[in-house]
Scaffold this active site. Structure first.
Site, PDB file in Angstrom:
ATOM      1  N   LYS A 262       0.834  -1.206   0.000  1.00 32.51           N
ATOM      2  CA  LYS A 262       0.000   0.000   0.000  1.00 32.51           C
ATOM      3  C   LYS A 262       0.871   1.260   0.000  1.00 32.51           C
ATOM      4  O   LYS A 262       0.665   2.168  -0.807  1.00 32.51           O
ATOM      5  CB  LYS A 262      -0.927   0.009   1.232  1.00 32.51           C
ATOM      6  CG  LYS A 262      -1.906  -1.160   1.262  1.00 32.51           C
ATOM      7  CD  LYS A 262      -2.814  -1.122   2.463  1.00 32.51           C
ATOM      8  CE  LYS A 262      -2.109  -1.331   3.782  1.00 32.51           C
ATOM      9  NZ  LYS A 262      -1.450  -2.651   3.919  1.00 32.51           N
ATOM     10  N   THR A 263       1.855   1.301   0.899  1.00 33.47           N
ATOM     11  CA  THR A 263       2.736   2.469   0.973  1.00 33.47           C
ATOM     12  C   THR A 263       3.546   2.594  -0.311  1.00 33.47           C
ATOM     13  O   THR A 263       3.730   3.695  -0.838  1.00 33.47           O
ATOM     14  CB  THR A 263       3.695   2.324   2.179  1.00 33.47           C
ATOM     15  OG1 THR A 263       2.893   2.105   3.343  1.00 33.47           O
ATOM     16  CG2 THR A 263       4.551   3.539   2.362  1.00 33.47           C
TER      17      THR A 263
ATOM     18  N   ASP B 209      -1.185   7.359   6.066  1.00 37.23           N
ATOM     19  CA  ASP B 209      -1.096   5.930   6.343  1.00 37.23           C
ATOM     20  C   ASP B 209      -2.017   5.616   7.531  1.00 37.23           C
ATOM     21  O   ASP B 209      -2.298   6.501   8.345  1.00 37.23           O
ATOM     22  CB  ASP B 209       0.362   5.588   6.693  1.00 37.23           C
ATOM     23  CG  ASP B 209       0.642   4.100   6.597  1.00 37.23           C
ATOM     24  OD1 ASP B 209      -0.177   3.368   6.015  1.00 37.23           O
ATOM     25  OD2 ASP B 209       1.693   3.665   7.110  1.00 37.23           O
TER      26      ASP B 209
ATOM     27  N   THR C 205      -5.513  -0.985   6.776  1.00 37.72           N
ATOM     28  CA  THR C 205      -5.710  -2.433   6.875  1.00 37.72           C
ATOM     29  C   THR C 205      -7.175  -2.722   7.196  1.00 37.72           C
ATOM     30  O   THR C 205      -7.582  -3.871   7.220  1.00 37.72           O
ATOM     31  CB  THR C 205      -4.844  -3.003   8.017  1.00 37.72           C
ATOM     32  OG1 THR C 205      -5.040  -2.184   9.177  1.00 37.72           O
ATOM     33  CG2 THR C 205      -3.376  -3.002   7.649  1.00 37.72           C
TER      34      THR C 205
ATOM     35  N   ARG D  80       6.618  -7.978   2.151  1.00 42.56           N
ATOM     36  CA  ARG D  80       7.463  -7.566   3.285  1.00 42.56           C
ATOM     37  C   ARG D  80       8.006  -8.787   4.017  1.00 42.56           C
ATOM     38  O   ARG D  80       9.174  -8.812   4.418  1.00 42.56           O
ATOM     39  CB  ARG D  80       6.695  -6.676   4.268  1.00 42.56           C
ATOM     40  CG  ARG D  80       7.606  -6.300   5.449  1.00 42.56           C
ATOM     41  CD  ARG D  80       6.974  -5.400   6.475  1.00 42.56           C
ATOM     42  NE  ARG D  80       6.626  -4.132   5.893  1.00 42.56           N
ATOM     43  CZ  ARG D  80       5.434  -3.565   6.034  1.00 42.56           C
ATOM     44  NH1 ARG D  80       4.507  -4.150   6.740  1.00 42.56           N
ATOM     45  NH2 ARG D  80       5.190  -2.412   5.476  1.00 42.56           N
TER      46      ARG D  80
HETATM   47  P1  ADP Z   1       2.096  -1.829   3.265  1.00 46.44           P
HETATM   48  O1  ADP Z   1       2.106  -0.332   3.164  1.00 46.44           O
HETATM   49  O2  ADP Z   1       0.948  -2.460   2.537  1.00 46.44           O
HETATM   50  O3  ADP Z   1       2.206  -2.323   4.683  1.00 46.44           O
HETATM   51  P2  ADP Z   1       4.664  -1.643   1.910  1.00 46.44           P
HETATM   52  O4  ADP Z   1       4.296  -0.846   0.713  1.00 46.44           O
HETATM   53  O5  ADP Z   1       5.359  -0.908   3.019  1.00 46.44           O
HETATM   54  O6  ADP Z   1       3.376  -2.400   2.489  1.00 46.44           O
HETATM   55  O7  ADP Z   1       5.534  -2.893   1.392  1.00 46.44           O
HETATM   56  C1  ADP Z   1       6.463  -3.556   2.216  1.00 46.44           C
HETATM   57  C2  ADP Z   1       7.725  -3.867   1.456  1.00 46.44           C
HETATM   58  O8  ADP Z   1       7.438  -4.899   0.521  1.00 46.44           O
HETATM   59  C3  ADP Z   1       8.238  -2.692   0.616  1.00 46.44           C
HETATM   60  O9  ADP Z   1       9.320  -2.058   1.228  1.00 46.44           O
HETATM   61  C4  ADP Z   1       8.706  -3.288  -0.674  1.00 46.44           C
HETATM   62  O10 ADP Z   1      10.097  -3.514  -0.591  1.00 46.44           O
HETATM   63  C5  ADP Z   1       8.016  -4.612  -0.739  1.00 46.44           C
HETATM   64  N1  ADP Z   1       6.945  -4.636  -1.741  1.00 46.44           N
HETATM   65  C6  ADP Z   1       5.624  -4.448  -1.504  1.00 46.44           C
HETATM   66  N2  ADP Z   1       4.917  -4.603  -2.634  1.00 46.44           N
HETATM   67  C7  ADP Z   1       5.799  -4.892  -3.599  1.00 46.44           C
HETATM   68  C8  ADP Z   1       5.656  -5.170  -5.001  1.00 46.44           C
HETATM   69  N3  ADP Z   1       4.454  -5.215  -5.572  1.00 46.44           N
HETATM   70  N4  ADP Z   1       6.775  -5.424  -5.720  1.00 46.44           N
HETATM   71  C9  ADP Z   1       7.979  -5.409  -5.109  1.00 46.44           C
HETATM   72  N5  ADP Z   1       8.176  -5.170  -3.793  1.00 46.44           N
HETATM   73  C10 ADP Z   1       7.099  -4.908  -3.043  1.00 46.44           C
END
Ligand code: ADP
Length: 338
Positions: free
Chosen positions: A68-69, A113, A162, A221
């Site tokens: 998401k981030t 976020d 989430t 992650r």
């Molecule tokens: P969320 O915000 O959903 O908790 P993040 O965007 O922080 O998740 O993702 C966590 C880590 O996973 C990121 O730092 C990135 O390195 C990796 N990641 C997430 N989605 C992808 C993707 N589609 N392709 C490659 N790496 C990804």
């Protein structure tokens, strides 16, 4: 290059470690998986750019670690616009939002976020900001207090959560684009592991990357964290190269089983089976028994257990499935065999 991170600081919390930001894809074209989401985003970005308008407000929801981030941070880069970052957890009153709203440049992105953690009063304050790009601010105090109507520059609000269900209906409806991120397929996650390994300059073969991916709960992650651990393991115990034997040994040492469950996941299943006879059990009771928080269990533990059909949710509570008994090698109760 985007004029990035006007206010980028530690607000992303622990998850935005140096490690994470090194591996985080910078552009939508570098993002692996979520193909349908990416295509729809490309269309709205393209159309907004052609019209010279800000992108409509975007909401991403889904379990932690799915990107998401990452997607949110790609948007201002794609739009070549400025970015501000904050979190629902620190926006305790409408006044906390005001600096972000008044600083928002035309067509810039304001990323919030954990947007579900904003109190109701802050949510309501966002309604006119999102819909009409204006807010009321009160200047002065007591009898001298005056309400001023302030016009904002048209900006894009990007929210990540989430728990989309915890947002009020009117707030959810003000997002023109709503995307739900799903768990990754094995092939997608394998590509992410290989890409991260290249970035971390660790030697790994395809079979080992697939092994790591298969034990990463469909979550990038988690896959990156497993890879980082195995890199340390291979460096400390071997010659630094990750092969399947080393990957297996290292994962076992970290308590990760064949399905990718860790100790906390198994503890949840064991509690449900041993203490609550397999359920139905309420989430509060399970959390209390495990000495864990309800939020951790519902956000981080349950989504993958539900998806893997190890647990089902019923109106009366959580129930362990036959698969869960088999996975933990516990005999199911006799009545379920009848
Ligand atoms: P969320 O915000 O959903 O908790 P993040 O965007 O922080 O998740 O993702 C966590 C880590 O996973 C990121 O730092 C990135 O390195 C990796 N990641 C997430 N989605 C992808 C993707 N589609 N392709 C490659 N790496 C990804």
């Amino acid at each position: 290059m985007a004029r990035e991170a006007v206010l980028k600081n530690s607000l992303l919390g622990e998850k935005d470690t140096e490690f994470d930001s090194n591996l985080r894809p910078q552009r939508l074209a570098d993002v692996i998986g979520q193909q349908d989401v990416l295509e729809r985003l490309q269309i709205v970005i393209d159309a907004a750019k052609k019209r010279g308008e800000p992108l409509g407000h975007v909401l991403f929801d889904g379990p932690p670690g799915l990107g998401k981030t990452t997607l949110a941070l790609c948007l201002p880069r794609e739009m070549d616009s400025a970015l501000q970052i904050t979190s629902g957890a620190v926006l305790k009153a409408p006044k906390d939002l005001i600096p972000y709203l008044t600083n928002a440049e035309e067509r810039s992105v304001l990323f919030i976020d954990e947007i579900h953690r904003m109190p109701k009063a802050v949510e309501e304050y966002l309604y006119t900001a999102m819909e009409d790009f204006r807010i009321d601010i009160i200047l002065g105090e007591g009898v001298n207090a005056r309400t001023h109507n302030l016009t904002l520059k048209p900006f894009t609000l990007v929210g990540a959560t989430t728990r989309a269900g915890m947002l009020s209906g009117p707030l959810r409806d003000r997002f023109q684009v709503r995307e739900h991120l799903r768990f990754y397929e094995l092939e997608e996650l394998t590509r992410i592991v290989l890409r991260s390994a290249r970035k971390l300059e660790v030697a790994i073969d395809d079979a080992s990357a697939e092994l790591i991916a298969s034990r990463s709960r469909g979550t990038p992650r988690v896959a990156n964290n497993r890879l980082r651990w195995l890199r340390d393991f291979a460096t400390s115990r071997h010659n630094g190269r990750i092969d399947t034997t080393i990957a297996q040994e290292g994962l076992e040492m970290a308590g990760i089983d064949g399905l990718g469950l860790d100790e906390q996941d198994r503890n949840y299943l064991r509690t449900l089976i041993r203490v609550f006879q397999g359920g139905p059990a309420g989430i509060e009771a399970i959390a209390h028994t495990m000495n864990a928080s309800v939020d951790t269990l519902t956000d981080e533990v349950e989504p993958f257990l539900l998806r893997s059909e190890l647990v089902v949710r019923t109106p009366r509570g959580r129930v362990a499935t036959a698969l869960a008994y088999r996975h933990l090698e516990i005999d199911p109760p006799l009545e379920s065999l009848l």
